[in-house]
Scaffold this active site. Structure first.
Site, PDB file in Angstrom:
ATOM      1  N   TRP A  57       0.818  -1.213   0.000  1.00  0.00           N
ATOM      2  CA  TRP A  57       0.000   0.000   0.000  1.00  0.00           C
ATOM      3  C   TRP A  57       0.854   1.266   0.000  1.00  0.00           C
ATOM      4  CZ3 TRP A  57      -0.419  -4.032   3.445  1.00  0.00           C
ATOM      5  CH2 TRP A  57       0.261  -3.904   4.651  1.00  0.00           C
ATOM      6  N   GLU A  70      -5.383   0.867   5.690  1.00  0.00           N
ATOM      7  CA  GLU A  70      -5.525   1.432   7.036  1.00  0.00           C
ATOM      8  C   GLU A  70      -6.603   0.698   7.833  1.00  0.00           C
ATOM      9  OE1 GLU A  70      -3.710   3.323   8.715  1.00  0.00           O
ATOM     10  OE2 GLU A  70      -2.374   4.068   7.170  1.00  0.00           O
ATOM     11  N   GLN A  75      -5.723  -3.159  14.538  1.00  0.00           N
ATOM     12  CA  GLN A  75      -5.667  -4.377  15.374  1.00  0.00           C
ATOM     13  C   GLN A  75      -4.924  -5.521  14.703  1.00  0.00           C
ATOM     14  OE1 GLN A  75      -7.323  -4.100  18.330  1.00  0.00           O
ATOM     15  NE2 GLN A  75      -8.646  -2.376  17.895  1.00  0.00           N
ATOM     16  N   THR A  76      -4.261  -5.303  13.590  1.00  0.00           N
ATOM     17  CA  THR A  76      -3.661  -6.421  12.855  1.00  0.00           C
ATOM     18  C   THR A  76      -2.259  -6.044  12.367  1.00  0.00           C
ATOM     19  OG1 THR A  76      -5.906  -6.858  12.062  1.00  0.00           O
ATOM     20  CG2 THR A  76      -4.157  -8.128  11.049  1.00  0.00           C
ATOM     21  N   CYS A 232      16.822   1.650  21.287  1.00  0.00           N
ATOM     22  CA  CYS A 232      17.167   3.072  21.351  1.00  0.00           C
ATOM     23  C   CYS A 232      18.484   3.369  20.633  1.00  0.00           C
ATOM     24  CB  CYS A 232      17.237   3.534  22.808  1.00  0.00           C
ATOM     25  SG  CYS A 232      15.671   3.338  23.671  1.00  0.00           S
ATOM     26  N   CYS A 241      15.309  12.198  23.245  1.00  0.00           N
ATOM     27  CA  CYS A 241      14.190  11.428  23.804  1.00  0.00           C
ATOM     28  C   CYS A 241      14.251  11.458  25.332  1.00  0.00           C
ATOM     29  CB  CYS A 241      14.257   9.994  23.302  1.00  0.00           C
ATOM     30  SG  CYS A 241      13.041   8.925  24.092  1.00  0.00           S
TER      31      CYS A 241
HETATM   32  S1  SF4 Z   1      11.800   7.154  20.801  1.00  0.00           S
HETATM   33 FE1  SF4 Z   1      13.057   7.098  22.664  1.00  0.00          FE
HETATM   34  S2  SF4 Z   1      12.406   5.223  23.718  1.00  0.00           S
HETATM   35 FE2  SF4 Z   1      11.713   5.060  21.597  1.00  0.00          FE
HETATM   36  S3  SF4 Z   1      13.371   3.924  20.581  1.00  0.00           S
HETATM   37 FE3  SF4 Z   1      13.741   6.143  20.286  1.00  0.00          FE
HETATM   38  S4  SF4 Z   1      15.134   6.672  21.946  1.00  0.00           S
HETATM   39 FE4  SF4 Z   1      14.197   4.716  22.497  1.00  0.00          FE
END
Ligand code: SF4
Length: 395
Positions: A57, A70, A75-76, A232, A241
């Site tokens: 898609w 979409e 749920q899948t 991460c 983050c």
């Molecule tokens: S958004 Fe933050 S918590 Fe998620 S993978 Fe990236 S660094 Fe890690």
């Protein structure tokens, strides 16, 4: 400060789930970590270009294909959806083809994906698009949002991806990424958290290529910022983050404990009348609406499978039958229910089909079962009846 350059500031209070609101604008205020919307768009775009999955898609911007995908993806998992998507698009290549189809045909192609209401709404919406919009999917959120089954997420996903409308999306993957990125700790299913997340999703939108940005956010949640053990070290947003800085990427956002599991014993009856078996159609509302099945229901306390089969058959169809051997046992789950379905054969003795629950009953040859839409456990049973090993166990 214009929209594009607005700084998204994350505060310690956000990390504690007590976010501040930016007074007059009503936008969430962020302090501390300071990812700009420009930085986010750049990071996500270059990551997405190199790491996105090749999904059918995504190969064009056809709003109909995006819409079908979409709806199926709700749920899948994407890997499960791919063969269904390709089969569905082969059968109904345009919205007009879908609108012209019989509902039973649509449900048969949906069989196994579950949540059949999605298929019925998709079909009803296709009919409305043909009747009210000359077969063109509207690019206006107000018009699109009036169609059956099209909530805010689905509307915005179609409009941003197909028409590059500047609209945010929020689903399980993107809400997890945003919660962690900004350190929003509370459960996204709670209404205050959801409101905040929608605002945040809107705040970070770039001016252009919004569909790509939205897809990149979801893809990051699916591939990198996963519910457990997020990667991460491979994340393009790691530098800014909050969850990662706090070492809380595994615990943000909070999750409501799953509901208690309930175990249910059921019996299903395959009634023979000569070479035919009885298949019955469920009502048009409720679970498995309009699907066909072999009559089944839960056992009473201390009831044997044989007694339950005879009772259920009589209660649900008005038929009397001589109940024979057990055919097989099927284990399946519906939400929090873990169901053990014991399937038995029976030989019709007396009575004609009549039911307060089922809409219709039909006596069919085993070969005919293939064209009727049924639930996954019932398809398992129908396939078993046609299997070569089954021939040794005729009633
Ligand atoms: S958004 Fe933050 S918590 Fe998620 S993978 Fe990236 S660094 Fe890690």
């Amino acid at each position: 400060m214009n929209e594009r350059d607005r700084r998204l500031e994350v505060s310690d209070s956000l990390a504690n789930g007590r976010h501040k609101r930016a007074g007059r604008t009503g936008q969430p205020a962020y302090a501390g970590c300071s990812p700009t919307s420009e930085w986010l768009a750049g990071q996500l775009h270059s990551w997405f270009v190199h790491h996105q999955r090749d999904l059918p898609w995504r190969r064009d911007r056809d709003p109909y294909r995006i819409w079908v995908s979409e709806v199926m993806l709700q749920q899948t998992q994407a890997a499960t959806v791919i063969p269904y998507f390709e089969q569905f698009l082969q059968a109904f290549p345009t919205v007009r083809d879908l609108a012209a189809a019989e509902e039973q045909e649509v449900l048969r192609l949906w069989e196994g994906l579950g949540y059949y209401r999605r298929a019925r709404d998709l079909h009803r919406a296709a009919k409305a698009i043909v009747a009210q919009h000359n077969g063109q999917i509207p690019d206006d959120p107000a018009l699109l949002g009036r169609l059956p089954g099209l909530g805010r997420y689905t509307c915005n996903a179609i409009l941003s991806q197909a028409f590059d409308r500047r609209l945010p999306i929020l689903e399980a993957n993107s809400q997890r990424v945003l919660s962690r990125l900004f350190g929003r700790t509370d459960d996204p299913r709670q209404s205050a958290a959801r409101r905040w997340l929608w605002q945040a999703a809107e705040s970070i939108l770039p001016d252009r290529e919004v569909g790509t940005f939205n897809q990149a956010l979801m893809e990051l949640g699916a591939l990198v910022c996963t519910p457990a053990a997020p990667r991460c070290s491979q994340c393009p947003l790691a530098a800014r983050c909050v969850a990662r800085q706090l070492g809380q990427q595994e615990t943000i956002p909070a999750r409501t404990p799953p509901p208690e599991i309930l175990h249910v014993q059921e019996a299903a009856v395959v009634v023979h009348r000569g070479p035919q078996v009885l298949l019955v159609q469920r009502p048009s509302k409720g679970r498995w609406a309009s699907l066909w099945e072999f009559p089944h229901g839960p056992l009473l306390d201390r009831e044997s499978h044989e007694a339950a089969a005879a009772r259920l058959l009589h209660q649900l169809t008005g038929l009397q039958a001589k109940v024979g051997p057990e055919l097989l046992t099927i284990r399946h789950s519906i939400t929090r229910y873990r169901i053990v379905l014991t399937c038995l054969e029976a030989e019709h003795a007396s009575g004609e089909f009549q039911s307060d629950f089922y809409v219709e009953g039909r006596w069919l040859s085993l070969a005919d079962l293939a064209v009727y839409p049924v639930s996954s456990p019932q398809r398992h049973l129908a396939r078993f009846l046609l299997s070569p090993s089954r021939q040794r166990r005729l009633f």
